[in-house]
Every structure is written in C-alpha cells, then in structure tokens.
Design an enzyme around this catalytic site. Structure first.
Site, PDB file in Angstrom:
ATOM      1  N   GLU A 114      53.794  41.324  64.819  1.00 16.68           N
ATOM      2  CA  GLU A 114      52.297  40.569  64.281  1.00 16.68           C
ATOM      3  C   GLU A 114      51.168  40.181  65.288  1.00 16.68           C
ATOM      4  O   GLU A 114      49.868  39.874  65.396  1.00 16.68           O
ATOM      5  CB  GLU A 114      52.913  39.332  63.962  1.00 16.68           C
ATOM      6  CG  GLU A 114      53.666  39.184  62.484  1.00 16.68           C
ATOM      7  CD  GLU A 114      54.631  39.464  62.106  1.00 16.68           C
ATOM      8  OE1 GLU A 114      55.023  40.284  63.675  1.00 16.68           O
ATOM      9  OE2 GLU A 114      55.200  39.337  62.122  1.00 16.68           O
ATOM     10  N   PHE A 125      65.769  27.471  58.587  1.00 15.82           N
ATOM     11  CA  PHE A 125      65.609  28.667  58.360  1.00 15.82           C
ATOM     12  C   PHE A 125      64.083  28.948  58.201  1.00 15.82           C
ATOM     13  O   PHE A 125      63.396  28.959  57.428  1.00 15.82           O
ATOM     14  CB  PHE A 125      66.225  29.426  57.549  1.00 15.82           C
ATOM     15  CG  PHE A 125      65.820  31.236  57.418  1.00 15.82           C
ATOM     16  CD1 PHE A 125      66.993  31.711  58.462  1.00 15.82           C
ATOM     17  CD2 PHE A 125      66.056  32.416  57.030  1.00 15.82           C
ATOM     18  CE1 PHE A 125      66.652  33.375  59.227  1.00 15.82           C
ATOM     19  CE2 PHE A 125      65.054  33.425  57.024  1.00 15.82           C
ATOM     20  CZ  PHE A 125      66.302  33.909  58.557  1.00 15.82           C
ATOM     21  N   GLN A 126      64.218  29.812  59.901  1.00 15.58           N
ATOM     22  CA  GLN A 126      62.590  29.940  59.921  1.00 15.58           C
ATOM     23  C   GLN A 126      61.142  29.339  59.886  1.00 15.58           C
ATOM     24  O   GLN A 126      60.543  29.464  59.539  1.00 15.58           O
ATOM     25  CB  GLN A 126      62.548  31.456  59.355  1.00 15.58           C
ATOM     26  CG  GLN A 126      62.870  32.504  59.926  1.00 15.58           C
ATOM     27  CD  GLN A 126      62.596  33.764  58.828  1.00 15.58           C
ATOM     28  OE1 GLN A 126      61.188  34.002  58.135  1.00 15.58           O
ATOM     29  NE2 GLN A 126      63.471  35.386  59.693  1.00 15.58           N
ATOM     30  N   LYS A 151      55.196  26.812  51.290  1.00 11.17           N
ATOM     31  CA  LYS A 151      56.044  28.851  50.140  1.00 11.17           C
ATOM     32  C   LYS A 151      56.084  27.249  49.117  1.00 11.17           C
ATOM     33  O   LYS A 151      55.352  28.739  47.795  1.00 11.17           O
ATOM     34  CB  LYS A 151      57.634  28.927  50.375  1.00 11.17           C
ATOM     35  CG  LYS A 151      57.474  30.219  48.936  1.00 11.17           C
ATOM     36  CD  LYS A 151      58.934  30.262  49.772  1.00 11.17           C
ATOM     37  CE  LYS A 151      59.141  31.906  48.424  1.00 11.17           C
ATOM     38  NZ  LYS A 151      59.637  32.470  49.016  1.00 11.17           N
ATOM     39  N   MET A 180      46.803  47.362  88.654  1.00 10.49           N
ATOM     40  CA  MET A 180      46.325  46.047  89.227  1.00 10.49           C
ATOM     41  C   MET A 180      46.955  45.071  89.890  1.00 10.49           C
ATOM     42  O   MET A 180      46.483  43.944  90.995  1.00 10.49           O
ATOM     43  CB  MET A 180      45.363  44.959  87.826  1.00 10.49           C
ATOM     44  CG  MET A 180      45.223  43.740  88.167  1.00 10.49           C
ATOM     45  SD  MET A 180      43.158  44.011  89.667  1.00 10.49           S
ATOM     46  CE  MET A 180      41.856  44.537  88.301  1.00 10.49           C
TER      47      MET A 180
HETATM   48  C1  LIG Z   1      50.647  40.381  78.583  1.00 10.12           C
HETATM   49  C2  LIG Z   1      50.425  39.527  79.681  1.00 10.12           C
HETATM   50  N1  LIG Z   1      51.851  39.900  80.613  1.00 10.12           N
HETATM   51  C3  LIG Z   1      51.535  40.233  82.627  1.00 10.12           C
HETATM   52  C4  LIG Z   1      50.016  40.551  82.817  1.00 10.12           C
HETATM   53  C5  LIG Z   1      49.868  40.373  84.267  1.00 10.12           C
HETATM   54  N2  LIG Z   1      49.535  41.744  84.379  1.00 10.12           N
HETATM   55  C6  LIG Z   1      48.147  41.704  84.823  1.00 10.12           C
HETATM   56  S1  LIG Z   1      47.190  43.205  85.103  1.00 10.12           S
HETATM   57  C7  LIG Z   1      48.827  43.944  84.619  1.00 10.12           C
HETATM   58  C8  LIG Z   1      48.601  45.148  85.023  1.00 10.12           C
HETATM   59  C9  LIG Z   1      48.921  46.291  83.865  1.00 10.12           C
HETATM   60  O1  LIG Z   1      48.681  47.123  83.886  1.00 10.12           O
HETATM   61  P1  LIG Z   1      48.200  48.717  83.415  1.00 10.12           P
HETATM   62  O2  LIG Z   1      48.246  48.410  81.997  1.00 10.12           O
HETATM   63  O3  LIG Z   1      49.126  50.161  83.876  1.00 10.12           O
HETATM   64  O4  LIG Z   1      47.287  48.590  83.859  1.00 10.12           O
HETATM   65  P2  LIG Z   1      46.304  49.421  84.962  1.00 10.12           P
HETATM   66  O5  LIG Z   1      46.367  47.814  85.993  1.00 10.12           O
HETATM   67  O6  LIG Z   1      47.573  49.624  86.218  1.00 10.12           O
HETATM   68  O7  LIG Z   1      45.276  49.913  84.514  1.00 10.12           O
HETATM   69  C10 LIG Z   1      50.166  43.158  84.555  1.00 10.12           C
HETATM   70  C11 LIG Z   1      51.287  43.159  84.499  1.00 10.12           C
HETATM   71  C12 LIG Z   1      48.792  40.366  81.893  1.00 10.12           C
HETATM   72  N3  LIG Z   1      47.681  39.828  82.208  1.00 10.12           N
HETATM   73  N4  LIG Z   1      49.206  39.917  80.497  1.00 10.12           N
END
Ligand SMILES: Cc1ncc(C[n+]2csc(CCOP(=O)(O)OP(=O)(O)O)c2C)c(N)n1
Ligand SMILES: [Mg+2]
Length: 595
Positions: free
Chosen positions: A66, A128-129, A178, A496
């Site tokens: 979803e 449920f749900q 529902k 990042m």
């Molecule tokens: C759902 C979610 N969980 C955690 C984060 C924190 N976060 C921001 S950037 C990042 C790293 C992303 O890694 P990747 O997709 O490999 O991109 P890169 O920075 O390596 O280009 C994280 C863990 C987030 N923004 N969103």
C-alpha cells in the site's frame, strides 16, 4: 445496512439510479474525472474492488504494498496537478498509507486516500483489523471523513476532491465502513459544494491596495531576490512568474519544491538554494535587501538559523495559506492570495503604471561573479576519479535525455545530486519527497508519473538504501507494463547519514553500511557488492544492468533509455563523495561548507 435517510436536497443535483454504496463511490470517482486508482484489497475494501471491477472507466492498478500504491498516487498527482487516488483495506492496509498521507501533507500534494473500515457496529470494539484511521491521520490531513451513512457519499466525495485540490492542496482521507459500502441507496449527486465554513471555499485574492505596496519596494531596492517555492507550481503560476521576474529584472532562487517553477537555464535563474543548494543563491538571499517569498514556507532546510536568515531584507510573503504567514519568519508584508492571480495582477499593474525597474546592475554583476567563483554543478572533478562518480552519472543522464525526462528520487545524497546535476526548465519534472523526506518514494512515484505521462521518459534516480524500501513495485511495473526506469546510484551505504557521520560524528559507522561490514563492496571490490539488483529485477521479470566501468556508463544509460519496458540500471559509485555545498543544520550562510 439499509439507510432510511431521505436523499439530501441540493440546489442543483442529479438523482442517480439505485445502487450500493461501493458503486456509488466508483460513480463519484468517475464524476471527479478519476481515470486511475492505486488500490490494494482486503476484507473491508472488497466491495469497493468489486465495484471497480464493474467499470471500465477507471484503471485500477494493484501495487505490491500500500505504501507503494500511495506514493504512486502522489507521483501521478505531482506530474499532472490532478488529485491522486489510492485505496486500502482497514487496519494494516490503512496504516501502510500513513507515510504517503504525511508526505502529501508536507509537500502540499492533492491526494484522496480511501480506506475500508470494519462494519459500523464494530467501530470502537477493537474488531479484527479495526484501526481508528480517522483519528490516527488527523495531524497529517487537510481534512478527513468517516462515512456513517451511505447517502452522504456523493456530498463527501465532492467535498473531498474540492478540498484536496483547492487553495493549498493536500491529502483527504475517506474511511468507509463495510456496511456503508453494501447499503442500497438512491444517490443524489450535487453539482457543486457549499461549505458552512466560508474560509474553506474562499478564493483568496490579493487586493490592488496590497499589491500596489510592492512596486515602490522594488523601485527602492538595490539587491532584490525572488524566493520561489512549490506554491507557484501548485497554482500553475510559472508563466506569470517568468513575466514578473523579467519585467522587474529580479534574480530567482527556488526551493527544491519550486524546482522547475522558473527555467533553470534562464539568465535570471540562480537554481535552487538552501542546505545543499547553489552557493550563489544562498549568498544572494543572505545579502538581499528585498526578498519576495512566493508560495514557500521558510522551511529550516532553506533558512538554517531563521533568526539570521536574510537579516537585512524587507520580506514580502505571498501565500494561499494564512497559517504560513509569520510562522517561521516575521515578514514586512504578508499577502494572502492565490499566487497566480497576484503575479498576474502585478504584471498588469506594472504595465499600467509603465513601471521600469531600478538600476540593479551592480547586484547582477555581483551575482555573476559569485556564479563564476562557485559554480553549482561543476563537472571539473569527474576526470580525476577512475570510478563513475554519482554526480557524473546524473550529468550523463541529463545529457542523454536532453533534459527532457521526468525525474523522481529516493531520499539521500542521490536526491541532492539529482537536483544539482539535472537541469529543470519546466514545472512538474522533479518529483521528490522533500518535506517528509521519505525513503522509498522514488520508484513508486515514477510508476505513478509514467502512468500519467506515458509519452515521457520517467526515471527514478535512486539510492541503494531507498530503492530497497519499495523494491516490490518492480512487480507492479512488470505486470501493469509501466515503463518506469530506475537508475540506482549504488554506494553500498546510507550515504547521506554516512556524510553526517564523516562531518559531525568522527566517521564512526552507526549501522550505515548496507552489505557485509567486514567486506564492503564498491567499484574496487565488485565481488562483495550486495544485493544483486539485476538478479532481483530479473526475478520480477524486469530487465537490468550493472555498470562499474566509467567507459561503459553512457552506453549503459542509453540501453536503459532505449528499453521500452521498465529497467533497473545499477550504477556502482564510491561512497566517499559528499554533497556540497552544505550549510549544516541550524547554521547560517557564513558557515557554508564549500570543499
Ligand atoms: C523512511 C526513512 N527512513 C530513514 C531515513 C533517514 N535517511 C535519510 S537519507 C538516508 C540514507 C539513504 O540512503 P540511500 O538511499 O542509499 O541514498 P544515498 O544517501 O546513499 O544516496 C537515511 C537512512 C529517511 N529519510 N526515510
Ligand atoms: Mg546509498
């Protein structure tokens, strides 16, 4: 449930044939012009799916999660400006929609999220749900409904679509038990909606008195700047903005939400500014004496330390949402208005008053010098690395697509490089989760974008971490024949976060390596690369290719572009690159890191 309520009377309305609540929902969607819905079924939404199966006017796309379906609905909405629609069953189906609803709220995206709910007699009984989805989503919706009487469905859908798309767009939740879906009714479809709260339906327009205060401010400015946000795109005001910028000769810096609102190739463009934006845009905003904030909200990724942001500027803030005025930054002149109207009217006033802009040549010369000293997307370093640099991959994609693709992204370094090294000259071309920053957004958003614009190349520039978060949507792409491409800038890390570790945490790795920590993969250690995205893609029936050698980058990108189905291009890049420039969180332009 048999509803005994007599049909509501509307000034102008059409009485439909007898049908059940679920068929009425589908009829409402058709009347709102919905042509696609991303919907995942379950017990509490099954009747709605049965009704969808009875129409050929709406394409129902089954996502594999979803969250994927709801991000896809957002991608569709962001590319078209129309309301995106997603649907899920009660409980776990509904909770999987929360990220996209929050994302739509943060990025002002028109979205209607429909959820099935347990039968009304079970509401509040921990059935449920059963989840109180109305309550759960209250802080992140523009509005929400729990439908307790099937007869209300036509009015509620009419209102919901109006609310989602009007003013500052946003998400609306419609939770339908529902028994309401199964109830037999003779619906009455209202032609228009009326709100008891006059604020909701109001078309806010700046008065001439307000707008006339602006021209003397421009006449007296030596260092004016236009700070342009996503509101320009939502309001479809980019043409008016271009005229206004040219007539007043004011340089333009956008936010990331505003990318494409003003052509980045235009001589007045300073691209985008903020934490990782162009140094010259940040300097110009910092030094400005008159700052026009148009359809933006002084987000902390733009302002850093808001108290010191544009400290010497008189600030004019035009926005459709009054709650944004003086929220993060006190301004001289807040104007509540539809921005397209305000800019259009300003352009008329400029013409009527034969307004000529003041001589700001010294300011333009200063900006030109900053641009030369610190170019935004300098490609000078590409040759120095024996490996494909992530920035280089984006620059090559830009060249090979001639700047004509729709780009979506995940969240992380790759997202910033996508925005830095791809140039956008039109609105609705850069689609990214910006306010919420939700990893996993990129590929499903690309699916939604491609469904909306099958004529365009749609490419998700993704990270290896982000892509995995909704990787199951490759199945949707294959089965539904949606030719959305993914170009993964695979650095084997949560890049990042690694960058912040390197800058602020002594390079200690706190769970930021995505493969085997004792044998980290990369361009110099290709056998340790993990996971094998090409094999995963193949498992879903999608073509893929991994590219490690610099000399093969362009032919690999070309192969992806030439493929007429979905495609995964796994570009192996070193993890050692940092996104620059960078204004550390909460700091000021003076603390910007350039090297
Ligand atoms: C759902 C979610 N969980 C955690 C984060 C924190 N976060 C921001 S950037 C990042 C790293 C992303 O890694 P990747 O997709 O490999 O991109 P890169 O920075 O390596 O280009 C994280 C863990 C987030 N923004 N969103
Ligand atoms: Mg990564």
């Amino acid at each position: 449930m048999k509803t005994s309520a007599t049909p509501t009377t509307f000034p102008s309305a059409e009485i439909g044939r007898e049908m059940n609540g679920a068929d009425c929902v589908v009829e409402c969607l058709i009347r709102e012009g919905v042509d696609v819905i991303f919907a995942y079924p379950g017990g509490a939404s099954q009747d709605l799916h049965q009704a969808l199966a009875r129409t050929d006017k709406i394409r129902t796309i089954l996502p594999r999660h979803e969250q994927g379906g709801s991000f896809a609905a957002e991608g569709y909405a962001r590319v078209t400006g129309k309301v995106g629609v997603c649907m899920a069953t009660s409980g776990p189906g509904a909770t999987n929609l929360v990220s996209a609803i929050a994302d739509a709220y943060m990025d002002s995206t028109p979205l209607v999220a429909i959820t099935g709910q347990v039968k009304s007699k079970f509401i509040g009984k921990s059935a449920f749900q059963e989840i109180d989805f109305y309550g759960m989503t209250l802080p992140v919706v523009k509005h929400s409904y729990l439908v307790m009487n099937a007869q209300d469905l036509p009015r509620i859908f009419k209102e919901a679509f109006h609310i989602a798309r009007s003013g500052r767009p946003g998400p609306v939740v419609i939770d339908i038990p529902k028994d309401v879906q199964q109830a037999k009714i003779t619906p009455v479809f209202p032609a228009t909606v009326e709100f008891r709260n006059p604020y909701i339906g109001a078309a806010h327009r700046a008065t001439d008195e307000q707008l006339k205060q602006i021209l003397p401010l421009i006449a007296g400015a030596k260092k004016p700047v236009l700070y342009v946000g996503g509101g320009i795109i939502s309001a479809d005001g980019h043409a008016e903005l271009k005229v206004f910028a040219e007539k007043t000769n004011i340089p333009v810096a956008t936010t990331l939400m505003g990318v494409g609102a003003f052509p980045e190739a235009h001589p007045l463009s300073m691209q985008w500014f903020g934490m990782h934006g162009a140094a010259y845009g940040n300097w110009a905003v910092d030094q400005s004496d008159l700052l026009f904030c148009l359809g933006a909200r002084f987000d902390d990724r733009i302002t850093g330390d808001a108290g010191k942001f544009a400290a010497g500027a008189k600030i004019v803030h035009i926005d459709i949402d009054a709650s944004e005025h003086n929220k993060n930054k006190h301004v001289l002149l807040p104007i509540l208005s539809d921005i397209k109207y305000a800019l259009g009217r300003l352009n008329e006033l400029i013409a009527v008053h034969k307004f000529t802009p003041p001589d700001t040549s010294a300011w333009h010369a200063q900006i030109a010098q900053w641009k030369k000293a610190e170019p935004f997307d300098s490609s000078a370093g590409f040759g120095k690395s024996p490996h494909i640099l992530p920035q280089e991959a984006v620059a090559a994609l830009y060249e090979l697509t001639k700047g004509d693709a729709i780009i979506t992204t995940g969240v992380g370094q790759h997202q910033m490089w996508a925005a830095q090294f791809y140039r956008f000259n039109e609105p609705r071309r850069f689609i990214s989760s910006l306010g919420l920053g939700a990893m996993g957004f990129g590929y499903p958003a690309a699916l939604g974008a491609k469904v909306a614009r099958p004529d365009k190349q749609v490419i998700d520039i993704d990270g290896d971490g982000s892509f995995v978060m909704n990787i199951q949507e490759l199945a949707t792409a294959h089965i539904e024949k949606i030719a959305a491409k993914a170009m993964i800038l695979n650095n084997q890390h949560l890049g990042m976060v690694v960058q912040w570790e390197d800058r602020f945490y002594g390079s200690v790795r706190g769970n930021t390596i995505l493969g085997d920590e004792s044998n980290v993969g990369g361009p110099e250690n290709p056998t340790a690369l993990y996971p094998d995205f090409v094999k995963i893609a193949e498992g879903f029936g999608v073509k893929g290719r991994r590219v490690i050698k610099k000399s093969e980058l362009r032919s690999a990108i070309q192969e992806m572009l030439d493929c007429d189905g979905p495609f995964v291009l796994d570009v192996i890049v070193p993890y050692t690159e940092h996104v620059l420039p960078m204004i550390p969180a909460g700091k000021t332009v003076k603390e910007m890191i350039l090297k």
